[in-house]
Scaffold this active site. Sequence first.
Site, PDB file in Angstrom:
ATOM      1  N   HIS A 121      -7.308  -7.477   8.545  1.00  0.00           N
ATOM      2  CA  HIS A 121      -8.529  -7.483   9.440  1.00  0.00           C
ATOM      3  C   HIS A 121      -8.842  -6.246   9.828  1.00  0.00           C
ATOM      4  CE1 HIS A 121     -11.097  -8.009  13.013  1.00  0.00           C
ATOM      5  NE2 HIS A 121     -11.242  -9.568  12.473  1.00  0.00           N
ATOM      6  N   ASP A 198       0.255  -7.012  14.552  1.00  0.00           N
ATOM      7  CA  ASP A 198      -0.649  -8.157  14.624  1.00  0.00           C
ATOM      8  C   ASP A 198      -0.979  -9.361  14.424  1.00  0.00           C
ATOM      9  OD1 ASP A 198      -3.712  -8.887  14.883  1.00  0.00           O
ATOM     10  OD2 ASP A 198      -4.447  -8.006  13.191  1.00  0.00           O
ATOM     11  N   CYS A 362     -13.823 -10.378   8.323  1.00  0.00           N
ATOM     12  CA  CYS A 362     -13.604  -8.911   8.330  1.00  0.00           C
ATOM     13  C   CYS A 362     -12.546  -8.386   7.485  1.00  0.00           C
ATOM     14  CB  CYS A 362     -13.522  -8.717   9.688  1.00  0.00           C
ATOM     15  SG  CYS A 362     -14.642  -9.009  11.155  1.00  0.00           S
TER      16      CYS A 362
HETATM   17  N1  C6P Z   1     -10.835 -12.687  14.363  1.00  0.00           N
HETATM   18  C1  C6P Z   1     -11.790 -14.449  12.846  1.00  0.00           C
HETATM   19  O1  C6P Z   1     -12.965 -15.177  13.065  1.00  0.00           O
HETATM   20  P1  C6P Z   1     -10.331  -9.089  18.594  1.00  0.00           P
HETATM   21  O2  C6P Z   1     -12.012  -9.320  18.085  1.00  0.00           O
HETATM   22  O3  C6P Z   1     -10.007  -7.893  18.950  1.00  0.00           O
HETATM   23  O4  C6P Z   1     -10.017 -11.198  19.662  1.00  0.00           O
HETATM   24  O5  C6P Z   1      -9.292  -9.764  17.623  1.00  0.00           O
HETATM   25  C2  C6P Z   1      -9.743  -8.937  15.926  1.00  0.00           C
HETATM   26  C3  C6P Z   1      -8.991  -9.446  15.316  1.00  0.00           C
HETATM   27  C4  C6P Z   1      -7.456  -8.697  14.645  1.00  0.00           C
HETATM   28  N2  C6P Z   1      -6.644  -9.290  13.972  1.00  0.00           N
HETATM   29  C5  C6P Z   1      -6.773 -10.679  13.137  1.00  0.00           C
HETATM   30  C6  C6P Z   1      -5.865 -10.915  12.350  1.00  0.00           C
HETATM   31  C7  C6P Z   1      -7.847 -11.248  13.206  1.00  0.00           C
HETATM   32  O6  C6P Z   1      -7.778 -12.654  12.399  1.00  0.00           O
HETATM   33  C8  C6P Z   1      -8.834 -10.798  14.659  1.00  0.00           C
HETATM   34  C9  C6P Z   1      -9.973 -11.391  14.475  1.00  0.00           C
HETATM   35  C10 C6P Z   1     -11.554 -13.057  14.307  1.00  0.00           C
HETATM   36  O7  C6P Z   1     -10.504 -14.029  12.066  1.00  0.00           O
HETATM   37  C11 C6P Z   1     -13.220 -12.809  14.684  1.00  0.00           C
HETATM   38  S1  C6P Z   1     -13.583 -11.519  13.619  1.00  0.00           S
END
Ligand code: C6P
Length: 404
Positions: A121, A198, A362
Amino acid sequence: MLDIQKIRADFPILSQKVNGKPLVYFDNGATSQKPQVVIDAIAKYYQEINANIHRGVHTLSQLATDAYEISRGKVKNHINAKYAHEVLFTSGTTFGINLVANGFASILKPGDEVIVSSLEHHSNIVPWQMLCEKTGATLKVIPMDENGELIIAEYDKLLSPKTKIVTVNHISNALGIINPIKYIIDKAHEVGSAVLIDGAQAVPHLKPDVQALDCDFYAFSGHKMCGPTGTGILYGKEVWLNKLPPYQGGGEMIKEVTFEKTTYADLPHKFEAGTPHIAGGIVLGTAIDYMNEIGFENIQKQELELLEYATKRLSEIDDIRIYGTSENKTSVISFNIDGIHPYDIGTIIDKLGIAVRTGHHCAQPIMNFFCIPGTIRASFSFYNTKEEIDALVEAVKKAQMMLS
Ligand code: C6P
């Protein structure tokens, strides 16, 4: 066997209609829905104990502090951290990764190397690029294959004494592939590198054991596992958290402040400057309790059934291509219909009450690998049903007919 209808009754939003149709919520990878216990716990916090934590001698402040620290303890047990002070409250996975990347700026030198994977991501790419720009270190990338799996033989070749941190996701958000993180961690440690995992897409489906994994950092978000938005956890081994400098300066993260010199608080407070999302932190504990009551074995069984059923049913659609065909997958299906933009399908099926995510998720490097602008991603949770998958299949067929 889970009583899915009983579980669905815990989630008030699931009985809603969207665009006049029963909601089919298949965007769980973006954020999960919240059970009534979580919604109630947020209201209860503000109704009964709202106060700042770690600051006041008054009763409410102590009640709030106790509840916050009890929640930290729940997270510690849930992920099997050795100490509660290795569990930092954050605003989400993004914050946790940035905290570590920022800390490594004081460790890396020109010529050092950071390894990420092709399946990351943007949250687990950009902070490391910024770090490399700042320090003169080099970013190396583990390549992927057509099935969406990492090419582990190439990872082995990238490792060297120059490697200072390896940072990969446990599960890919765009494809649902489960990465061989135990192997990745052990191999990185052989060359003396730290490892960050992650876990954003893993924690809704499984219970990570950070000691068994032996990772140095594990970051995740509360909102993907039935908890409130704006909550997250960064686990870090004590030795690493002591080594890294604070990320933000402010209240609560200090021992003593003078204009000449400031000394920092002990863990975990050194990394928790300012007033946190107190209600969120407390209620993340409620969400974890809720998921543990359902049981992660039950969750996995239900989600695997949904994945198998959806893969079979979606494969009936002409001209469909599913991305990420590895055996090692969680309940995510990313697909496209030949000649149709994913956004157009997403827009039409939304009118039929079906929520999926469309676009690059993303994770643009994955889309570049497959030479596509994006995919339609259906991500299932334990509260979804096969009937909802039938509705998705019918809706996609309808959209396909309208658009071809
Ligand atoms: N992915 C998706 O629709 P946050 O935004 O900080 O809670 O998470 C970020 C993030 C980091 N790593 C991975 C593997 C993720 O999937 C995500 C968030 C969501 O796939 C929103 S972009």
